[in-house]
Structure formats: C-alpha cells, structure tokens
Design an enzyme around this catalytic site. Structure first.
Site, mmCIF file in Angstrom:
data_model
loop_
_atom_site.group_PDB
_atom_site.id
_atom_site.type_symbol
_atom_site.label_atom_id
_atom_site.label_comp_id
_atom_site.label_asym_id
_atom_site.label_seq_id
_atom_site.Cartn_x
_atom_site.Cartn_y
_atom_site.Cartn_z
ATOM 1 N N TYR A 1 0.985 -1.217 -0.014
ATOM 2 C CA TYR A 1 -0.081 0.041 0.000
ATOM 3 C C TYR A 1 1.140 1.309 0.017
ATOM 4 O O TYR A 1 0.850 2.011 -0.724
ATOM 5 C CB TYR A 1 -0.843 -0.071 1.115
ATOM 6 C CG TYR A 1 -1.606 1.458 1.477
ATOM 7 C CD1 TYR A 1 -2.514 1.931 0.823
ATOM 8 C CD2 TYR A 1 -1.207 1.865 2.627
ATOM 9 C CE1 TYR A 1 -2.794 3.098 1.021
ATOM 10 C CE2 TYR A 1 -1.968 3.370 3.135
ATOM 11 C CZ TYR A 1 -2.654 3.617 2.182
ATOM 12 O OH TYR A 1 -3.196 5.208 2.424
ATOM 13 N N LYS B 1 1.529 4.359 -2.933
ATOM 14 C CA LYS B 1 1.486 5.691 -2.741
ATOM 15 C C LYS B 1 2.741 6.418 -2.990
ATOM 16 O O LYS B 1 2.687 7.651 -3.522
ATOM 17 C CB LYS B 1 0.899 5.929 -1.052
ATOM 18 C CG LYS B 1 -0.514 5.594 -1.033
ATOM 19 C CD LYS B 1 -1.532 6.466 -1.555
ATOM 20 C CE LYS B 1 -2.886 6.470 -1.375
ATOM 21 N NZ LYS B 1 -3.595 7.294 -2.076
#
Length: 335
Positions: free
Chosen positions: A153, A157
């Site tokens: 994750y 980003k």
C-alpha cells in the site's frame, strides 16, 4: 461558483471534504466506485447525505476504467481536483495486492492523463504517512528520507508521488501531495482501529492490541485534516525561480509540493484505548499480539510546512475526537 471534483467522495475523508466544500459555496462532483472493501451501506449513507445538496452530483464508476475520468473532466472542467480515491489499508495490501495496482497505480495514471488533457488550476492528491516506512527519525518532515516502504500500500502511494511529480514537471500542472497521519472521526472506516475497538468494547468482545501495545500514532481528527486540505487548495505551488527555502518540499523543477497533515503529537496505543474506554464507559478486554507484517511501530508528523503555507495547525484533542466518534457510532448503530 467554483467547481471541484473529489474522487473517493463517498469515503470517510472524501465525505467530510465534500461537506466542507459545499458549505464554502463550491459545486462538487463526487466520484466513487462504491466498492465492497467495507460495508457499502455506510458509503451509500454518506453519498445520500451529500445528495441533499443541489450543488452535489454523484458519479459512480471506477478510476481504472478507460476513458471515464478523461470524459468526465473534459465535460465538467473542474477548477480544482482532490484525488482521495484509493484502495486503502496496510494489511489488506498483503492479501489483495492487485487491487492496489488497479486503483492506486492505474487509477491515478488515468487521472493524471485526464488532467493533462483538460488542465485544472490545482490538483491535490492523497498520499500517506506510511511512505516514511522504516525511517525512525521523527517527527517526520516532508524532505526526510522516504525510500523504505514497509507495505505494498505504502509503495503504491510513494509511486503516486513520483508520478505526480513527473506530470507537474512535464505538463506544468500545479500538484500538492498531502501525507495523512492516522485520520479518525465520525463516519470513519470500519477497518480502522477506533471503529473496531469501539464496536468490540460496546459488544463486550476482546480487541487485538498489536506489538503488545508498544505502538504510537499521530492521530488526526478528520475536521482538522479537512481544514488543512481546504486551506491548501488556495496555496497552489508554482514552478520555483530560486532554490526552495529550507524545509519546503517544493520541487526545484516543478510546481509540486508534498505537505504533511497530522496532529503533530504521537499518542501511545494504550492511551488511545483508554480514551475509548472513557468515552464508552466500558473496559477493554485486551488480547496482546505481535506486530502485523507491513506495520510500523510509530508515526509523528512535523507540521511546520502546513503552518508556513496556511497558518493552520490541527486543534482537536484526542479525547474530544474520540468522544465525537463514539457519539456518532452510538447514534448510527443505535447502541
């Protein structure tokens, strides 16, 4: 009226931001995929509340669907775009990494391409404090090292930040990336600790306390976060003519900046649990467990740049924020 496009508008942060923009006189287009990562009914309720305003329009589709964002932005020509839509969750990225590629990488690429074709005055995109990863030099500043992400994750980003910088440089698109720090508050996500702990305490169930409680987070109340975003909308970066000031993350070659939005005060997990106990009037049954893969033991934001750009710093105390969430939870679920 100024027009804003908010992706992830039926999500936790998107919902609160849309409410603020509507209150400030914006026409708002809310884009959301309404995925089932968590209870869709909660997203539907948020969206239904927003639709009570005649200046809000909902578009339900997926970022990764070819042409959807390109056509929407070309038709609506929003003045500002706030990109909050993403596949969230550190732990879920271990189980379902492909969904992060589709939403966070392909979806953000589609948005950048759409803005390249139909420019706006300011594109703001959500990153996360998780990009600081294995860096233990806190409080985290925007110019600090952020190259050792601990979860997929966080990696997606960080990739979004790099993608945004390249588009800002190549196509002169003013872009602000904000790194969020553990956002909480009413209408929050069911996969977040405050929601899970409150639900368990009110039901008399145990809670899993990771790393045996030896963790801290920079808990940021959602209204404080939204205030930071709102003020940053009016602080679009410009391509610099001189070397950026020390501590300013403004790119030396692009109209691009990264800004932390955090409370600026780390709180131990045990103190967080105690705040929930006080709000609920229930004692937590703690199941002490090891740290989960991909997690980090602590986060802490340096908020100097946000204050320099906007004059603002978050103001909500942890207990007040937890009280507001528990009051909402009791009303929403009638418990």
């Amino acid at each position: 009226m100024p027009k804003a496009l908010v992706t992830g508008a039926a999500g936790f942060i998107g919902y609160h931001l849309c409410q603020r923009l509507l209150a400030d006189g914006f026409d708002v287009i809310g884009f959301d995929a309404m995925t089932d990562y968590y209870d869709v009914r909660l997203k539907q309720r948020r969206q239904a509340n927003l639709l009570q305003s005649q200046r809000f329009r909902a578009v339900n589709d997926r970022l990764e669907n070819d042409g959807v964002l390109h056509d929407l932005i070309a038709q609506e020509k929003p003045d500002i775009i706030v990109h909050l839509a993403a596949q969230a969750g550190v732990r879920y990225s271990i189980d379902a990494p492909r969904s992060y590629v589709e939403s966070n990488l392909i979806g953000t690429f589609n948005l950048l391409e759409a803005v390249r074709a139909t420019p706006c005055t300011h594109l703001l995109m959500a990153s996360t404090s998780s990009v600081y990863g294995a860096n233990t030099d806190m409080p985290y500043g925007e110019t600090d090292k952020a190259d050792s992400q601990m979860s997929f994750y966080a990696a997606t980003k960080k990739a979004n930040e790099a993608m945004g910088h390249s588009y800002a440089h190549l196509y002169d698109i003013p872009i602000t990336m904000f790194r969020f720090f553990t956002v909480y508050g009413p209408w929050g996500r069911p996969d977040m600790a405050l929601f899970k702990f409150t639900r368990a305490m009110l039901s008399g169930d145990p809670i899993d306390v990771y790393n045996h409680g030896d963790m801290s987070r920079d808990f940021t109340y959602v209204s404080d976060l939204v205030e930071g975003i709102r003020l940053l909308i009016d602080a679009a970066p410009e391509r610099p003519k001189d070397t950026p000031a020390k501590g300013d993350s403004l790119s030396p070659v692009a109209p691009y900046r990264i800004v932390n939005i955090g409370n600026g005060e780390p709180t131990q997990l045990i103190a967080f649990i105690q705040a929930i106990e006080k709000s609920t009037g229930r004692k937590a049954i703690c199941n002490m467990v090891d740290m989960q893969p991909g997690d980090v033991p602590a986060t802490w934001a340096n908020g100097d740049l946000l204050r320099e750009l906007t004059g603002y710093a978050p103001q909500t105390s942890l207990q007040d924020g937890v009280d507001a969430f528990v009051a909402w939870y009791r009303e929403y679920y009638d418990v």
